[in-house]
Design an enzyme around this catalytic site. Structure first.
Site, PDB file in Angstrom:
ATOM      1  N   ALA A 137       4.538   1.535   1.736  1.00  0.00           N
ATOM      2  CA  ALA A 137       5.683   1.925   0.913  1.00  0.00           C
ATOM      3  C   ALA A 137       6.388   3.110   1.556  1.00  0.00           C
ATOM      4  O   ALA A 137       7.608   3.111   1.717  1.00  0.00           O
ATOM      5  CB  ALA A 137       5.216   2.271  -0.493  1.00  0.00           C
ATOM      6  N   GLU A 138       5.605   4.088   1.947  1.00  0.00           N
ATOM      7  CA  GLU A 138       6.222   5.278   2.549  1.00  0.00           C
ATOM      8  C   GLU A 138       6.980   4.908   3.819  1.00  0.00           C
ATOM      9  O   GLU A 138       8.096   5.377   4.045  1.00  0.00           O
ATOM     10  CB  GLU A 138       5.169   6.355   2.813  1.00  0.00           C
ATOM     11  CG  GLU A 138       4.962   7.186   1.552  1.00  0.00           C
ATOM     12  CD  GLU A 138       3.646   7.931   1.515  1.00  0.00           C
ATOM     13  OE1 GLU A 138       2.934   7.954   2.552  1.00  0.00           O
ATOM     14  OE2 GLU A 138       3.322   8.483   0.434  1.00  0.00           O
ATOM     15  N   SER A 180       0.846  -1.185   0.000  1.00  0.00           N
ATOM     16  CA  SER A 180       0.000   0.000   0.000  1.00  0.00           C
ATOM     17  C   SER A 180       0.884   1.238   0.000  1.00  0.00           C
ATOM     18  O   SER A 180       2.082   1.152   0.278  1.00  0.00           O
ATOM     19  CB  SER A 180      -0.885   0.010   1.243  1.00  0.00           C
ATOM     20  OG  SER A 180      -0.065   0.251   2.375  1.00  0.00           O
ATOM     21  N   LYS A 181       0.249   2.351  -0.300  1.00  0.00           N
ATOM     22  CA  LYS A 181       0.999   3.608  -0.335  1.00  0.00           C
ATOM     23  C   LYS A 181       1.627   3.869   1.034  1.00  0.00           C
ATOM     24  O   LYS A 181       2.780   4.269   1.149  1.00  0.00           O
ATOM     25  CB  LYS A 181       0.014   4.719  -0.688  1.00  0.00           C
ATOM     26  CG  LYS A 181       0.662   5.878  -1.372  1.00  0.00           C
ATOM     27  CD  LYS A 181      -0.378   6.850  -1.873  1.00  0.00           C
ATOM     28  CE  LYS A 181       0.017   8.237  -1.458  1.00  0.00           C
ATOM     29  NZ  LYS A 181      -0.981   9.241  -1.638  1.00  0.00           N
ATOM     30  N   ARG A 182       0.835   3.582   2.059  1.00  0.00           N
ATOM     31  CA  ARG A 182       1.320   3.865   3.408  1.00  0.00           C
ATOM     32  C   ARG A 182       2.513   2.964   3.782  1.00  0.00           C
ATOM     33  O   ARG A 182       3.518   3.434   4.299  1.00  0.00           O
ATOM     34  CB  ARG A 182       0.186   3.701   4.426  1.00  0.00           C
ATOM     35  CG  ARG A 182       0.578   4.439   5.694  1.00  0.00           C
ATOM     36  CD  ARG A 182      -0.375   4.297   6.832  1.00  0.00           C
ATOM     37  NE  ARG A 182      -1.775   4.535   6.490  1.00  0.00           N
ATOM     38  CZ  ARG A 182      -2.763   3.959   7.156  1.00  0.00           C
ATOM     39  NH1 ARG A 182      -2.504   3.122   8.140  1.00  0.00           N
ATOM     40  NH2 ARG A 182      -4.016   4.213   6.849  1.00  0.00           N
TER      41      ARG A 182
END
Ligand code: GLU
Length: 491
Positions: A263-264, A259-261
């Site tokens: 990944a960050e 997910s984007k989260r």
């Protein structure tokens, strides 16, 4: 393989910047088109005005251009079957909705958002608008014709829904997954036309794929559950469906969907522009993404974009999720930098000069530096960081290096070496080396006794390209000056 000329499309919704998964989808489409001398179309699916993000389409176009995934038809390029923004095709969808209404495959529905919400709340296992429930709702299947006509004439809000016929299952062939089948009661009566007159993704997507003569729909696994609806739409319209290929999920290095989260949190950039900014070479990113879901069936890992297009086949795309691996991406970046012609490498390096605070550099000088650094960097911009000393006098000497390499006799040896260099008729890597070895013999010490402190004096660090090659690039005056400065500073 279908017999029509290959036409594929990348169909992003401009709901945000282009992310890395989107670029992989674009890439696989692009590769199939190039492999078969086909056509790669870019279509912007912007019918959902609520989720529209200003300038997202520009970002997508820019990212594709940075990556070198040039499209043959699409925004700014044109083509015979445009426009390529769905918002500019709005009127066109009406006639197809009408066609389905006329043939009994679609119907008007007047249920208010509140009424639908109430049904959802009532339902124990979730509410589906489908063959089992549509008879209890307010639509043109349950209301008298006159009532329907009157409501529409009055301007009452309505949507148009697809009438999913009851059948046991909806099956289709997926080029990646083989036969896929969905129970038809799981497929609801999808809204095709919204109350604002805009088509939904499903309708616009199928109509456009047909009108644009798309032969292969290659997209992310998240669209697999939508595909039975699309298959039915093709059937209701009487059109030949494209080949479907759903790409595997991209997984986090720790497992699970990336997910984007996540990944960050893991320091994995999400947007393509972040990769560009971090200094990844587009060819390396494409190579990495190509192998994130596809394998060539050989041991080969490093591919040019052209090599990928030659080798790519859909039947070598896997169906299970693939883990993202930043170390591997870095490795690909190194491999692609090493494989570049020197002038290409140099041109890439030069694009980072300004951001790295390096002013005007002579082209010839930069090329000589690049020749020494090409094998040694993971990113083009590292020529300016790892090799900072080629562009400015070192402002410090690595402490550990000094402790280990700057012995008591260093000032005397370096002083003598500097003097001998000044006396040379011609200064080059070869003569600098010869001089150093002669000096070491004369002082009855190992060459390392002079090599290591000289490197420290010239670069401030203890590692780098061959010392003598580096000296030739720096030039005699700079070398001698830096050696004398080190003697002063380190004593
Ligand atoms: N507009 C959809 C997206 O944003 C396209 C999906 C498809 O390729 O059909 O990904």
């Amino acid at each position: 393989m279908c017999s029509r000329p290959v036409r594929v499309r990348f169909a992003p919704s401009p709901t945000g910047f282009l992310h890395i998964g989107g670029l992989r989808t674009a890439l696989y489409n692009y590769l199939l088109a190039r492999k078969h001398d086909g056509t790669f179309v870019l279509r912007i699916e912007d019918t959902d005005r609520e989720r529209y993000v200003e300038d997202a389409d520009e970002d997508i176009i820019e990212a594709l251009s940075w990556a070198g995934l040039s499209y043959d038809e699409g925004p700014n390029v044109g083509g015979d079957v445009g426009p390529y923004y769905q918002s500019s095709r709005k009127e066109l969808y009406q006639q197809y909705v009408q066609q389905l209404l006329d043939s009994g495959h679609a119907y008007y529905a007047f249920d208010t958002p509140e009424a639908l919400e109430a049904r959802r709340e009532e339902a124990e296992h979730g509410f589906s608008y489908n063959a089992a429930t549509r008879g209890e709702m307010e639509n043109s299947l349950t209301l008298p014709d006159a009532d329907v006509t009157r409501r529409i004439a009055n301007g009452d809000p309505y949507v148009v829904r697809m009438k999913v016929a009851s059948e046991s299952s909806i099956r289709f062939e997926d080029a990646v997954r083989g036969t896929v089948s969905f129970a038809s009661e799981k497929v609801d009566d999808q809204v095709l036309l919204k109350s604002d007159g805009m088509p939904t993704y499903h309708l616009a997507n199928v109509v456009d794929d047909h009108l644009m003569a798309i032969t292969h729909v290659i997209r992310g696994e998240e669209w697999l559950p939508s595909t039975p609806k699309h298959v039915l739409l093709y059937r209701y319209f009487g059109w030949e469906p494209p080949v479907f290929a759903h790409l595997p999920l991209i997984l986090s290095p720790e497992g699970g969907k990336l997910s984007k989260r996540d990944a960050e949190a893991l320091g994995i950039p999400v947007s393509v522009s972040d990769y560009a900014e971090a200094g990844y070479e587009p060819e390396a990113l494409l190579n990495f993404l190509a192998l994130l879901g596809w394998n060539p069936g050989t041991e080969q890992e490093v591919f040019s974009p052209e090599g990928l297009a030659k080798a790519f086949t859909l039947d070598r795309v896997g169906s299970s999720g693939v883990q993202f691996d930043m170390d591997k991406l870095r490795w690909f970046n190194e491999q692609h930098l090493r494989a570049m012609a020197l002038d290409t490498f140099c041109a890439r390096v030069a694009t980072h000069a300004e951001a790295q605070g390096v002013g005007d550099i002579d082209d010839g000088y930069l090329e000589r530096v690049c020749a020494l650094m090409q094998e040694r960097v993971s990113f083009a911009h590292e020529v300016f960081t790892e090799g900072r000393y080629f562009f400015e006098v070192p402002d410090a000497y690595n402490e550990k290096g000094v402790k280990k390499r700057w012995k008591d006799d260093a000032p005397a040896l370096l002083g003598a070496y500097a003097e001998a260099l000044e006396e040379l008729d011609t200064f080059s890597a070869a003569t600098a080396e010869e001089t150093l070895r002669e000096l070491a013999d004369a002082h009855d010490c190992g060459a390392g006794r002079i090599i290591h402190p000289t490197r420290l004096a010239l670069s401030g660090v203890t590692f780098g390209p061959s010392l003598f090659a580096m000296m030739e690039v720096l030039g005699r005056t700079t070398c001698v000056e830096r050696m004398r400065t080190a003697i002063d500073v380190l004593g």
